[in-house]
Design an enzyme around this catalytic site. Structure first.
Site, short mmCIF file in Angstrom:
data_model
loop_
_atom_site.label_atom_id
_atom_site.label_comp_id
_atom_site.label_asym_id
_atom_site.label_seq_id
_atom_site.Cartn_x
_atom_site.Cartn_y
_atom_site.Cartn_z
N CYS A 121 0.87 -1.17 0.00
CA CYS A 121 0.00 0.00 0.00
C CYS A 121 0.91 1.23 0.00
O CYS A 121 1.66 1.43 0.96
CB CYS A 121 -0.86 -0.06 1.27
SG CYS A 121 -2.06 1.27 1.37
N HIS A 122 0.89 1.96 -1.09
CA HIS A 122 1.80 3.12 -1.16
C HIS A 122 1.20 4.33 -1.86
O HIS A 122 1.82 5.39 -1.88
CB HIS A 122 3.09 2.72 -1.89
CG HIS A 122 2.90 2.50 -3.36
ND1 HIS A 122 2.48 1.29 -3.87
CD2 HIS A 122 3.06 3.31 -4.43
CE1 HIS A 122 2.39 1.37 -5.19
NE2 HIS A 122 2.72 2.59 -5.57
#
Ligand code: UD1
Ligand code: UDP
Length: 360
Positions: free
Chosen positions: A208-209
């Protein structure tokens, strides 16, 4: 021999480059320009080392700052390299700031641009990558497209003869490197405190970025609340942009089920895909790899970037909401092994053929 300048800068581009460069260099002189957008060892060098990618001819060392600063500096520096190298074509991948800077620098010098992964559309300029991909497509001479939906989007925007459906070089890389895995690629995880954690037998894989999910504590915390409930540990290699936030939130929330680690190399990442029960991500690359490996995926994002992965709930969009993520993770999923919308694992050959035909 004709000369191609290839511009890369970010992790997913190194992976596509590994697949394409191997074939391209059989018939072309490739000059490789790394903008420097990603620069930590395990965001950049590790891919060149383990995937046998030739060393860049230029590393421009440009990273950070605002989107405008980064893209503008890249544009200036790439232009200088193109003046010196005078290539027959410029090759770019995907939708990062490095992609756009490369394409703009080339088109202004009347160097034709080949865009690999052309045609993806979300339908909103709030997403920074959408700006990059649309502008890149509109200055490109050759549009090499991964899937049928990309072809449709480009046709709607008025393109026709420049479009070639070639398949996805990420699928090439996934097939090629998956065949080499023997399990030794990742037997333990490295936490941020340096502590080694044995790889759990049963696990979920999460990345998750995206700025849309990581720019406030509340958004990332909803995702943490959801995955902390799962029935096996969640391995989460954290992109450097949200490392501080992830470490702080995990400690504050007591989210013991989430294992935070440094980013891992590509082979370790696809090993995690193969080992995972399910995948939670906002990555364009990882949601495709989940599909390639026939693993159920929940993508925490508002838009479908890869609609082909979404048949039979194989990949489902979820809101940044604990309940919605858990609901989607528990939904039944069915994969059809005969449905292969990303090509045959030989996109690189078709990419190089298309370039050859164009330049002849
Ligand atoms: C970029 C791409 C995104 C892609 C992602 C892949 C754009 C607009 N976005 O986003 O499409 O999904 O790469 O991973 O180009 N940083 C480090 N070390 C690094 C790299 C980054 O510390 O090696 C930090 C820097 O503080 C930087 C921040 O992360 O400012 C964000 O990096 P940046 O390259 O701007 O965007 P990504 O989020 O990586
Ligand atoms: N990946 C990796 N190490 C990690 C996390 C991801 O090698 O720690 C790989 C992943 O398997 C996929 C690619 O990076 O091949 C996806 O890149 P990213 O999520 O950074 O960008 P996106 O695909 O969203 O543009």
């Amino acid at each position: 021999m004709k000369k191609i300048c290839t511009v890369v800068g970010a992790r997913p581009q190194f992976i596509k480059l590994a697949a394409v460069s191997r074939v391209l260099r059989r018939g072309f002189q490739e000059v490789l320009i790394h903008t420097g957008q990603h620069y930590d060892h395990n965001m950049s060098e590790i891919f060149f080392e383990e995937m046998d990618i030739p060393k860049p001819d230029y590393n421009l060392g440009i990273s950070g700052g605002t989107h405008g600063q980064m893209t503008g500096q890249m544009l200036m520096e790439i232009e200088a390299v193109l003046h010196k190298e005078n290539p027959d074509m410029l090759l770019v991948f995907g939708d990062t700031n490095s992609t756009l800077a490369g394409a703009l620098a080339a088109v202004k010098l009347h160097i034709p641009v080949c865009h690999v992964e052309a045609g993806n559309r979300l339908g909103t300029f709030e997403n920074p990558e959408e700006v990059n991909r649309i502008l890149t497509d509109h200055v490109s001479s050759l549009h090499l497209v991964c899937t049928a939906s990309g072809v449709e989007f480009l046709k709607r925007e008025g393109f026709s003869s420049s479009i070639h459906l070639v398949g996805d070089p990420m699928y090439d890389a996934f097939c090629y490197y998956s065949a080499q895995l023997d399990g030794s690629e990742l037997d333990e995880l490295t936490g941020f405190d340096g502590v080694k954690i044995p790889l759990p037998d049963s696990l979920y894989y999460m990345t998750c970025h995206r700025q849309e999910n990581t720019d406030t504590d509340e958004k990332l915390d909803q995702i943490f609340q959801a995955v902390n409930q799962l029935d096996a540990p969640v391995v989460y290699p954290v992109h450097p942009r949200n490392r501080e936030r992830a470490v702080r939130l995990r400690a504050a929330g007591g989210y013991e089920n989430i294992i935070l680690t440094l980013p891992v190399g590509y082979k370790a990442s696809i090993l995690l895909v193969h080992r995972a029960k399910k995948i939670v991500t906002d990555s364009g690359g990882l949601q495709r790899e989940a599909f390639f490996a026939q693993k159920p995926c929940v993508t925490v994002f508002d838009y479908a970037v890869w609609p082909e992965t979404m048949v039979n709930r194989c990949n489902q969009l979820a809101r940044r909401d604990r309940g919605d993520i858990l609901d989607k993770l528990s939904a039944p999923v069915q994969f059809d092994p005969d449905y292969r919308p990303f090509g045959d694992g030989h996109a690189a050959e078709k990419i190089v053929e298309s370039i050859q035909t164009f330049l002849n």
